[in-house]
Design a protein around this motif. Structure first.
Motif, PDB file in Angstrom:
ATOM      1  N   MET A 102       0.843  -1.210   0.000  1.00  0.00           N
ATOM      2  CA  MET A 102       0.000   0.000   0.000  1.00  0.00           C
ATOM      3  C   MET A 102       0.869   1.247   0.000  1.00  0.00           C
ATOM      4  N   THR A 103       0.509   2.215  -0.829  1.00  0.00           N
ATOM      5  CA  THR A 103       1.225   3.475  -0.788  1.00  0.00           C
ATOM      6  C   THR A 103       0.847   4.244   0.472  1.00  0.00           C
ATOM      7  N   GLN A 104       1.866   4.757   1.138  1.00  0.00           N
ATOM      8  CA  GLN A 104       1.621   5.493   2.372  1.00  0.00           C
ATOM      9  C   GLN A 104       0.855   6.784   2.121  1.00  0.00           C
ATOM     10  N   ALA A 105       0.799   7.219   0.856  1.00  0.00           N
ATOM     11  CA  ALA A 105       0.096   8.471   0.557  1.00  0.00           C
ATOM     12  C   ALA A 105      -1.341   8.420   1.047  1.00  0.00           C
ATOM     13  N   HIS A 106      -1.916   7.212   1.090  1.00  0.00           N
ATOM     14  CA  HIS A 106      -3.336   7.135   1.372  1.00  0.00           C
ATOM     15  C   HIS A 106      -3.674   7.137   2.853  1.00  0.00           C
ATOM     16  N   ARG A 107      -2.702   7.306   3.711  1.00  0.00           N
ATOM     17  CA  ARG A 107      -3.051   7.505   5.122  1.00  0.00           C
ATOM     18  C   ARG A 107      -3.974   8.712   5.257  1.00  0.00           C
ATOM     19  N   LEU A 108      -3.791   9.708   4.398  1.00  0.00           N
ATOM     20  CA  LEU A 108      -4.709  10.849   4.352  1.00  0.00           C
ATOM     21  C   LEU A 108      -4.810  11.309   2.907  1.00  0.00           C
ATOM     22  N   SER A 109      -6.017  11.609   2.479  1.00  0.00           N
ATOM     23  CA  SER A 109      -6.222  12.130   1.131  1.00  0.00           C
ATOM     24  C   SER A 109      -7.343  13.162   1.161  1.00  0.00           C
ATOM     25  N   VAL A 110      -7.378  13.977   0.115  1.00  0.00           N
ATOM     26  CA  VAL A 110      -8.417  14.995  -0.019  1.00  0.00           C
ATOM     27  C   VAL A 110      -9.332  14.578  -1.165  1.00  0.00           C
ATOM     28  N   ALA A 111     -10.602  14.516  -0.888  1.00  0.00           N
ATOM     29  CA  ALA A 111     -11.578  13.948  -1.820  1.00  0.00           C
ATOM     30  C   ALA A 111     -11.705  14.751  -3.109  1.00  0.00           C
ATOM     31  N   PRO A 112     -12.050  14.067  -4.191  1.00  0.00           N
ATOM     32  CA  PRO A 112     -12.440  14.775  -5.410  1.00  0.00           C
ATOM     33  C   PRO A 112     -13.773  15.468  -5.181  1.00  0.00           C
ATOM     34  N   GLN A 140       0.633  23.182  -0.303  1.00  0.00           N
ATOM     35  CA  GLN A 140       1.495  24.038   0.530  1.00  0.00           C
ATOM     36  C   GLN A 140       1.341  23.719   2.008  1.00  0.00           C
ATOM     37  N   MET A 141       0.317  22.954   2.370  1.00  0.00           N
ATOM     38  CA  MET A 141       0.072  22.605   3.770  1.00  0.00           C
ATOM     39  C   MET A 141       0.455  21.175   4.109  1.00  0.00           C
ATOM     40  N   THR A 142       0.500  20.305   3.118  1.00  0.00           N
ATOM     41  CA  THR A 142       0.876  18.912   3.344  1.00  0.00           C
ATOM     42  C   THR A 142       1.651  18.405   2.142  1.00  0.00           C
ATOM     43  N   ARG A 143       2.791  17.828   2.404  1.00  0.00           N
ATOM     44  CA  ARG A 143       3.595  17.258   1.323  1.00  0.00           C
ATOM     45  C   ARG A 143       3.212  15.825   1.016  1.00  0.00           C
ATOM     46  N   ARG A 144       2.491  15.182   1.932  1.00  0.00           N
ATOM     47  CA  ARG A 144       2.307  13.740   1.835  1.00  0.00           C
ATOM     48  C   ARG A 144       0.904  13.286   1.450  1.00  0.00           C
ATOM     49  N   ALA A 145      -0.119  14.036   1.808  1.00  0.00           N
ATOM     50  CA  ALA A 145      -1.486  13.586   1.523  1.00  0.00           C
ATOM     51  C   ALA A 145      -1.706  13.429   0.021  1.00  0.00           C
ATOM     52  N   ALA A 158      -0.715  17.549   9.253  1.00  0.00           N
ATOM     53  CA  ALA A 158      -1.127  16.203   8.857  1.00  0.00           C
ATOM     54  C   ALA A 158       0.063  15.307   8.533  1.00  0.00           C
ATOM     55  N   ASP A 159       1.180  15.896   8.141  1.00  0.00           N
ATOM     56  CA  ASP A 159       2.326  15.068   7.770  1.00  0.00           C
ATOM     57  C   ASP A 159       2.910  14.330   8.964  1.00  0.00           C
ATOM     58  N   ALA A 160       2.486  14.697  10.166  1.00  0.00           N
ATOM     59  CA  ALA A 160       2.878  13.921  11.346  1.00  0.00           C
ATOM     60  C   ALA A 160       2.379  12.482  11.255  1.00  0.00           C
ATOM     61  N   LEU A 161       1.342  12.239  10.450  1.00  0.00           N
ATOM     62  CA  LEU A 161       0.850  10.876  10.237  1.00  0.00           C
ATOM     63  C   LEU A 161       1.925   9.998   9.605  1.00  0.00           C
ATOM     64  N   TRP A 162       2.884  10.619   8.950  1.00  0.00           N
ATOM     65  CA  TRP A 162       4.021   9.922   8.350  1.00  0.00           C
ATOM     66  C   TRP A 162       5.298  10.129   9.165  1.00  0.00           C
ATOM     67  N   GLY A 163       5.157  10.704  10.354  1.00  0.00           N
ATOM     68  CA  GLY A 163       6.316  10.947  11.189  1.00  0.00           C
ATOM     69  C   GLY A 163       7.136  12.151  10.771  1.00  0.00           C
ATOM     70  N   GLU A 164       6.520  13.059  10.015  1.00  0.00           N
ATOM     71  CA  GLU A 164       7.234  14.248   9.551  1.00  0.00           C
ATOM     72  C   GLU A 164       6.657  15.493  10.224  1.00  0.00           C
ATOM     73  N   ASP A 165       7.481  16.512  10.368  1.00  0.00           N
ATOM     74  CA  ASP A 165       7.070  17.690  11.141  1.00  0.00           C
ATOM     75  C   ASP A 165       6.799  18.911  10.268  1.00  0.00           C
ATOM     76  N   PHE A 166       6.498  18.712   9.004  1.00  0.00           N
ATOM     77  CA  PHE A 166       6.162  19.832   8.125  1.00  0.00           C
ATOM     78  C   PHE A 166       4.820  20.423   8.563  1.00  0.00           C
ATOM     79  N   ALA A 167       4.840  21.639   9.059  1.00  0.00           N
ATOM     80  CA  ALA A 167       3.617  22.272   9.571  1.00  0.00           C
ATOM     81  C   ALA A 167       3.761  23.786   9.479  1.00  0.00           C
ATOM     82  N   PRO A 168       3.670  24.355   8.280  1.00  0.00           N
ATOM     83  CA  PRO A 168       3.864  25.798   8.107  1.00  0.00           C
ATOM     84  C   PRO A 168       2.728  26.604   8.729  1.00  0.00           C
ATOM     85  N   GLU A 169       3.057  27.803   9.177  1.00  0.00           N
ATOM     86  CA  GLU A 169       2.023  28.721   9.632  1.00  0.00           C
ATOM     87  C   GLU A 169       1.184  29.176   8.428  1.00  0.00           C
TER      88      GLU A 169
END
Length: 327
Positions: A1-11, A26-31, A242-253
């Protein structure tokens, strides 16, 4: 399974266009981000660059197709290969009238064999995974009986990943908007399907409004969660961090998100585009924060005016800063 699908934004029709997706990125690199649904005939006969173009910065991004003719869907999938999407998704969930009249979307829940033919034809032309987004059932179907049969048919057709909107769709009597709100959610059924089909990647869509809910559903065993309206109306709350779901700390203001959008805005305007086409997706960025009303007002009143440019975003940020100081 691709880890991308831990979170996604619906069509979401009229919402998740390329400008919206770039903003979300700009808010999530992984979703995983999804396009609006595009019908197979539109891809075949319509203006392909306008329908399919996107920024490389949007990856990972999936194309959602609508249709029920295997040959058309295969042709559309083949055409879309040149755009290098990360996934192609078949819509078996949309309840709108125009979808029903074309015999695709949620009405296909009544014809799982046809869906299987469609995805097999798409797989023959795809270089990326072909996935399905469905409902738990339609009209008088009994979801606990229908959904497992549907998933079994999808697995037999080689589909490894299904996104399940955890509501029925009522094809008669409810509007598309009502179909997103009135039929009750059935999370336990979707969780039961994951236990019954452990080899499949199963993601839940419907009614999720917070990252805490996302974490709870992942902890309960689901492979992923798809956010819809919450990601549009209150994007900072559910995408920043949200990228914390992948263990990453990307969280811009949020202000940094605006700054990241400015070069994109300038490039769009230089190509003859309108500021409103982008800023209409950004109105909810400060939702629930001091200055949210001023942010929306400045953008809503000014973005459609001739000559509106990046300075309007700066002015809107100024309104946010003033409110924050006064708070």
């Amino acid at each position: 399974m691709t880890q991308a699908h831990r979170l996604s934004v619906a069509p979401m029709m009229d919402w998740t266009d390329r400008h919206c997706r770039y903003f979300h990125r700009q808010m999530t690199r992984r979703a995983m981000l999804y396009t609006e649904m595009v019908t197979a005939p539109a891809v075949i006969h319509g203006p392909k660059p306008r329908l399919l173009d996107f920024s490389a910065a949007e990856h990972p991004v999936a194309l959602q197709l609508g249709g029920s003719d295997p040959a058309e869907l295969a042709q559309a999938t083949r055409i879309a290969r040149d755009w290098r999407y990360d996934e192609v998704n078949l819509n078996v969930g949309c309840p709108s009238d125009r979808v029903q009249s074309g015999c695709f979307g949620a009405v296909l829940m009544l014809r799982p064999g046809l869906v299987a033919d469609c995805v097999k034809a798409m797989q023959d032309q795809a270089e990326v995974p072909v996935t399905v987004k469905c409902r738990i059932g339609v009209d008088d179907q009994e979801p606990a009986e229908v959904l497992p049969r549907f998933l079994e048919t999808m697995a037999g057709a080689g589909v490894g990943h299904v996104i399940i909107h955890a509501r029925k769709a009522w094809l008669q009597g409810l509007s598309p908007k009502e179909n997103r709100e009135i039929p009750p959610l059935d999370y336990p059924l979707v969780l039961a399907m994951k236990r019954q089909f452990p080899q499949m990647t199963l993601c839940l869509n419907g009614g999720v409004t917070s990252l805490d809910q996302v974490r709870g559903l992942l902890d309960a065993g689901l492979d992923g969660v798809m956010l819809g309206r919450a990601a549009y109306h209150d994007p900072a709350a559910v995408l920043i961090g949200a990228d914390a779901l992948w263990g990453e700390d990307f969280a811009p203001e949020p202000a940094a998100v605006v700054a990241a959008m400015l070069p994109y805005v300038e490039a769009h305007l230089a190509q003859g585009g309108r500021l409103h086409s982008i800023t209409r997706h950004m109105l909810g960025l400060f939702h629930g924060r001091p200055g949210a009303r001023g942010w929306r007002r400045v953008l809503s009143e000014g973005a459609s005016k001739p000559g509106a440019g990046p300075e309007l975003l700066q002015a809107a940020l100024g309104a946010v800063a003033e409110a924050a100081q006064a708070a």
